[in-house]
Design a protein around this motif. Structure first.
Motif, PDB file in Angstrom:
ATOM      1  N   UNK A  33       7.450   9.510   5.550  1.00  0.00           N
ATOM      2  CA  UNK A  33       6.183   9.592   6.270  1.00  0.00           C
ATOM      3  C   UNK A  33       5.124  10.356   5.482  1.00  0.00           C
ATOM      4  N   UNK A  34       5.514  11.467   4.853  1.00  0.00           N
ATOM      5  CA  UNK A  34       4.562  12.238   4.042  1.00  0.00           C
ATOM      6  C   UNK A  34       4.093  11.427   2.835  1.00  0.00           C
ATOM      7  N   UNK A  35       5.035  10.714   2.245  1.00  0.00           N
ATOM      8  CA  UNK A  35       4.722   9.906   1.061  1.00  0.00           C
ATOM      9  C   UNK A  35       3.671   8.839   1.384  1.00  0.00           C
ATOM     10  N   UNK A  36       3.861   8.099   2.467  1.00  0.00           N
ATOM     11  CA  UNK A  36       2.938   7.013   2.813  1.00  0.00           C
ATOM     12  C   UNK A  36       1.578   7.569   3.241  1.00  0.00           C
ATOM     13  N   UNK A  37       1.586   8.675   3.969  1.00  0.00           N
ATOM     14  CA  UNK A  37       0.322   9.293   4.374  1.00  0.00           C
ATOM     15  C   UNK A  37      -0.488   9.724   3.145  1.00  0.00           C
ATOM     16  N   UNK A  38       0.202  10.341   2.160  1.00  0.00           N
ATOM     17  CA  UNK A  38      -0.489  10.787   0.947  1.00  0.00           C
ATOM     18  C   UNK A  38      -0.989   9.599   0.137  1.00  0.00           C
ATOM     19  N   UNK A  39      -0.183   8.545   0.054  1.00  0.00           N
ATOM     20  CA  UNK A  39      -0.589   7.356  -0.708  1.00  0.00           C
ATOM     21  C   UNK A  39      -1.808   6.680  -0.069  1.00  0.00           C
ATOM     22  N   UNK A  40      -1.743   6.497   1.256  1.00  0.00           N
ATOM     23  CA  UNK A  40      -2.850   5.831   1.952  1.00  0.00           C
ATOM     24  C   UNK A  40      -4.126   6.669   1.879  1.00  0.00           C
ATOM     25  N   UNK A  41      -3.985   7.987   1.876  1.00  0.00           N
ATOM     26  CA  UNK A  41      -5.138   8.872   1.806  1.00  0.00           C
ATOM     27  C   UNK A  41      -5.579   9.188   0.399  1.00  0.00           C
ATOM     28  N   UNK A  42      -4.919   8.575  -0.585  1.00  0.00           N
ATOM     29  CA  UNK A  42      -5.241   8.797  -1.999  1.00  0.00           C
ATOM     30  C   UNK A  42      -5.147  10.276  -2.394  1.00  0.00           C
ATOM     31  N   UNK A  43      -4.185  10.974  -1.765  1.00  0.00           N
ATOM     32  CA  UNK A  43      -3.931  12.379  -2.096  1.00  0.00           C
ATOM     33  C   UNK A  43      -2.804  12.404  -3.134  1.00  0.00           C
ATOM     34  N   UNK A  44      -3.181  12.236  -4.399  1.00  0.00           N
ATOM     35  CA  UNK A  44      -2.191  12.059  -5.464  1.00  0.00           C
ATOM     36  C   UNK A  44      -1.285  13.278  -5.610  1.00  0.00           C
ATOM     37  N   UNK A  45      -1.839  14.475  -5.524  1.00  0.00           N
ATOM     38  CA  UNK A  45      -1.022  15.686  -5.686  1.00  0.00           C
ATOM     39  C   UNK A  45       0.050  15.771  -4.598  1.00  0.00           C
ATOM     40  N   UNK A  65       9.246   8.852 -15.196  1.00  0.00           N
ATOM     41  CA  UNK A  65       8.737  10.214 -15.304  1.00  0.00           C
ATOM     42  C   UNK A  65       7.518  10.451 -14.431  1.00  0.00           C
ATOM     43  N   UNK A  66       7.345  11.694 -14.006  1.00  0.00           N
ATOM     44  CA  UNK A  66       6.294  12.032 -13.051  1.00  0.00           C
ATOM     45  C   UNK A  66       4.898  11.853 -13.640  1.00  0.00           C
ATOM     46  N   UNK A  67       4.714  12.187 -14.917  1.00  0.00           N
ATOM     47  CA  UNK A  67       3.387  12.043 -15.529  1.00  0.00           C
ATOM     48  C   UNK A  67       2.969  10.578 -15.584  1.00  0.00           C
ATOM     49  N   UNK A  68       3.899   9.723 -15.991  1.00  0.00           N
ATOM     50  CA  UNK A  68       3.598   8.295 -16.052  1.00  0.00           C
ATOM     51  C   UNK A  68       3.354   7.736 -14.654  1.00  0.00           C
ATOM     52  N   UNK A  69       4.110   8.251 -13.679  1.00  0.00           N
ATOM     53  CA  UNK A  69       3.935   7.783 -12.304  1.00  0.00           C
ATOM     54  C   UNK A  69       2.567   8.201 -11.764  1.00  0.00           C
ATOM     55  N   UNK A  70       2.118   9.402 -12.110  1.00  0.00           N
ATOM     56  CA  UNK A  70       0.785   9.853 -11.700  1.00  0.00           C
ATOM     57  C   UNK A  70      -0.292   8.883 -12.231  1.00  0.00           C
ATOM     58  N   UNK A  71      -0.207   8.566 -13.514  1.00  0.00           N
ATOM     59  CA  UNK A  71      -1.185   7.653 -14.119  1.00  0.00           C
ATOM     60  C   UNK A  71      -1.136   6.284 -13.449  1.00  0.00           C
ATOM     61  N   UNK A  72       0.086   5.820 -13.146  1.00  0.00           N
ATOM     62  CA  UNK A  72       0.247   4.513 -12.515  1.00  0.00           C
ATOM     63  C   UNK A  72      -0.414   4.485 -11.141  1.00  0.00           C
ATOM     64  N   UNK A  73      -0.184   5.537 -10.331  1.00  0.00           N
ATOM     65  CA  UNK A  73      -0.719   5.557  -8.972  1.00  0.00           C
ATOM     66  C   UNK A  73      -2.240   5.740  -8.967  1.00  0.00           C
ATOM     67  N   UNK A  74      -2.759   6.524  -9.896  1.00  0.00           N
ATOM     68  CA  UNK A  74      -4.218   6.672  -9.983  1.00  0.00           C
ATOM     69  C   UNK A  74      -4.858   5.320 -10.296  1.00  0.00           C
ATOM     70  N   UNK A  75      -4.252   4.590 -11.210  1.00  0.00           N
ATOM     71  CA  UNK A  75      -4.769   3.270 -11.571  1.00  0.00           C
ATOM     72  C   UNK A  75      -4.643   2.299 -10.403  1.00  0.00           C
ATOM     73  N   UNK A 106       1.224  13.285  -2.921  1.00  0.00           N
ATOM     74  CA  UNK A 106       2.144  12.174  -3.151  1.00  0.00           C
ATOM     75  C   UNK A 106       3.201  12.546  -4.178  1.00  0.00           C
ATOM     76  N   UNK A 107       2.783  13.162  -5.278  1.00  0.00           N
ATOM     77  CA  UNK A 107       3.721  13.499  -6.350  1.00  0.00           C
ATOM     78  C   UNK A 107       4.725  14.550  -5.919  1.00  0.00           C
ATOM     79  N   UNK A 108       4.388  15.379  -4.921  1.00  0.00           N
ATOM     80  CA  UNK A 108       5.339  16.378  -4.424  1.00  0.00           C
ATOM     81  C   UNK A 108       6.557  15.739  -3.773  1.00  0.00           C
ATOM     82  N   UNK A 109       6.459  14.474  -3.442  1.00  0.00           N
ATOM     83  CA  UNK A 109       7.580  13.767  -2.818  1.00  0.00           C
ATOM     84  C   UNK A 109       8.594  13.246  -3.841  1.00  0.00           C
ATOM     85  N   UNK A 110       8.272  13.331  -5.136  1.00  0.00           N
ATOM     86  CA  UNK A 110       9.099  12.739  -6.195  1.00  0.00           C
ATOM     87  C   UNK A 110       9.629  13.835  -7.122  1.00  0.00           C
TER      88      UNK A 110
END
Length: 455
Positions: free
Chosen positions: A327-339, A363-373, A341-345
């Motif tokens: 639930x936290x993950x989807x809320x952060x993703x939908x709200x574009x709260x990347x930080x 890796x978390x850094x690559x995942x951050x870049x992927x989600x921002x894009x 979101x990454x706390x869930x991984x």
């Protein structure tokens, strides 16, 4: 610093009254709320012995009301003399302190002034292998050089440690593992009730095993593999052995923030197991009590119902935690709260868009870049992600989403285009963090929506 090799001069207190050395009637039990102490107190009372049950927090004592509960704190000298008042004998467990030898030496001097004569020191199996400079052995030397009627007992690892949250209980219940450093050697686990039974005999009969030190063990030594096999077969709880090297254990302990003196102590324990010291099986319990020690099978059979209930409770709690994580993950993703979101991984996340299996994100850094894009392809002002279905267990979460958003990515018309689509996420969770995720969706939905909007 008190020199432990210097004989303590008790003769200076010779004018103080001494009780009959062959008649022990009042026993001070240190650590009365500990694994052995909580069994020792009622056992002594059943022998018509007066008991002074010592603890730092008297309100926490859950023993029988027939014992006199006294406050005792190694760091408060006044509690020492008060606790010893009227005691003929003492069950002594050394303090967990870098100054243990000094504290025990001072305590023995107080024992002399109080007129106590009988002393049973609860040491540990590994102490006999230590050098005279190690604190465990130094405490034994202080006792051995005293003029009390002393006995030193060196119990092996307690069977009850398997159920202790701070030893193995947590990892058995929560992770299904037992992690130890053994080098393939065994441990002859002993039931704390047998330690108490042995101590009762020694305290009630000062002539028994006078000025002797011996090891207390269970009836058999088990390797970590044999132990986990026994747990599985008797309790039905799945648990696997994890052998950890001394170096790896040291790295982990430092990472966990353990103090250096505790790390050094635990390394000595590990070295003792590897050397085979804890694999020794003795007849000491039977020699003193007249009956053999309890087997580990006996303990496991008693523990099985409790373990099953505890495991069920832990399982439900973990499942709820995993559902909340999703639930936290989807809320952060939908709200574009990347930080958030990454706390869930975790740091080693492996993410795969299933339609593109040859493009994993590691890796978390690559995942951050992927989600921002990815999130940048949508106007986030009216983005909605609804959880339609959610199924979780202790290690995995599967969630079905229905998403609606204004797509402004490649090929979209000016002002974007509203798109709705379904997605299913399959996640593996380890210790509260997502370590792998696979996203199932139809990528052609976006292409079709763009084409339709362009017509």
């Amino acid at each position: 610093m008190i020199d432990v090799l210097q004989h303590i001069n008790y003769q200076q207190d010779s004018l103080l009254p001494r009780r009959d050395r062959n008649h022990t009637t009042t026993i001070l039990v240190l650590g009365a709320t500990g694994k052995a102490g909580r069994n020792l107190v009622p056992a002594l009372l059943s022998r018509q012995v007066e008991v002074r049950a010592a603890t730092r927090n008297s309100e926490a004592f859950d023993g029988t009301s027939n014992a006199t509960v006294v406050r005792f704190d190694w760091n408060d000298r006044q509690t020492c003399s008060a606790a010893l008042d009227g005691a003929d004998g003492v069950y002594l467990i050394k303090p967990e302190s870098e100054s243990a030898t000094d504290l025990v030496s001072e305590f023995l001097a107080e024992m002399t002034r109080a007129g106590a004569s009988r002393l049973v020191l609860h040491s540990e199996d590994a102490a006999k292998t230590r050098s005279a400079t190690d604190e465990e052995r130094r405490v034994e030397l202080v006792v051995e050089q005293s003029e009390f009627d002393w006995t030193i007992i060196r119990p092996n690892w307690f069977i009850q440690d398997l159920d202790d949250q701070y030893f193995f209980g947590g990892m058995i219940r929560d992770k299904g593992i037992i992690a130890m450093t053994t080098g393939g050697a065994g441990v002859s686990w002993i039931d704390s009730r047998d330690i108490a039974a042995t101590a009762v005999e020694l305290l009630c009969d000062p002539s028994l095993c006078r000025n002797e030190a011996f090891t207390l063990s269970g009836p058999e030594a088990l390797t970590i593999e044999a132990l986990t096999n026994r747990i599985r077969s008797i309790t039905g709880h799945h648990v696997v052995p994890v052998e950890e090297t001394i170096d790896a254990a040291e790295v982990r302990m430092r990472r966990d923030g353990l103090p250096e003196d505790l790390i050094a102590y635990l390394k000595r324990l590990n070295a003792s197991i590897i050397a085979g010291d804890t694999a020794t099986v003795t007849d000491s319990v039977e020699r003193v009590t007249g009956r053999p020690p309890r087997s580990i099978d006996n303990f496991l059979a008693e523990w099985a119902p409790q373990l099953a209930a505890q495991t069920e409770n832990v399982s439900r709690a973990v499942v709820k935690a995993n559902e909340a994580l999703f639930g936290r993950q989807i809320k952060a993703w939908a709200g574009n709260d990347i930080d958030s979101l990454l706390e869930c991984y975790n740091n080693d996340i492996v993410y795969v868009d299933v339609p593109f299996p040859d493009q994993p994100v590691r890796g978390l850094d690559a995942f951050r870049a992927h989600m921002i894009n990815y999130n940048g392809q949508f106007d986030r002002s009216d983005f909605v992600a609804e959880i339609i279905t959610l199924v979780a267990n202790e290690t995995h979460v599967v969630g079905e989403l229905f998403c609606t958003g204004r797509y402004i990515g490649t090929g979209s018309p000016e002002g974007g285009v509203i798109i709705s689509w379904s997605a299913t996420l399959v996640e593996t969770v380890v210790e509260g963090k997502i370590c792998s995720e696979r996203a199932y969706f139809d990528p052609t939905i976006f292409e079709k929506a763009v084409v339709k909007a362009s017509c």
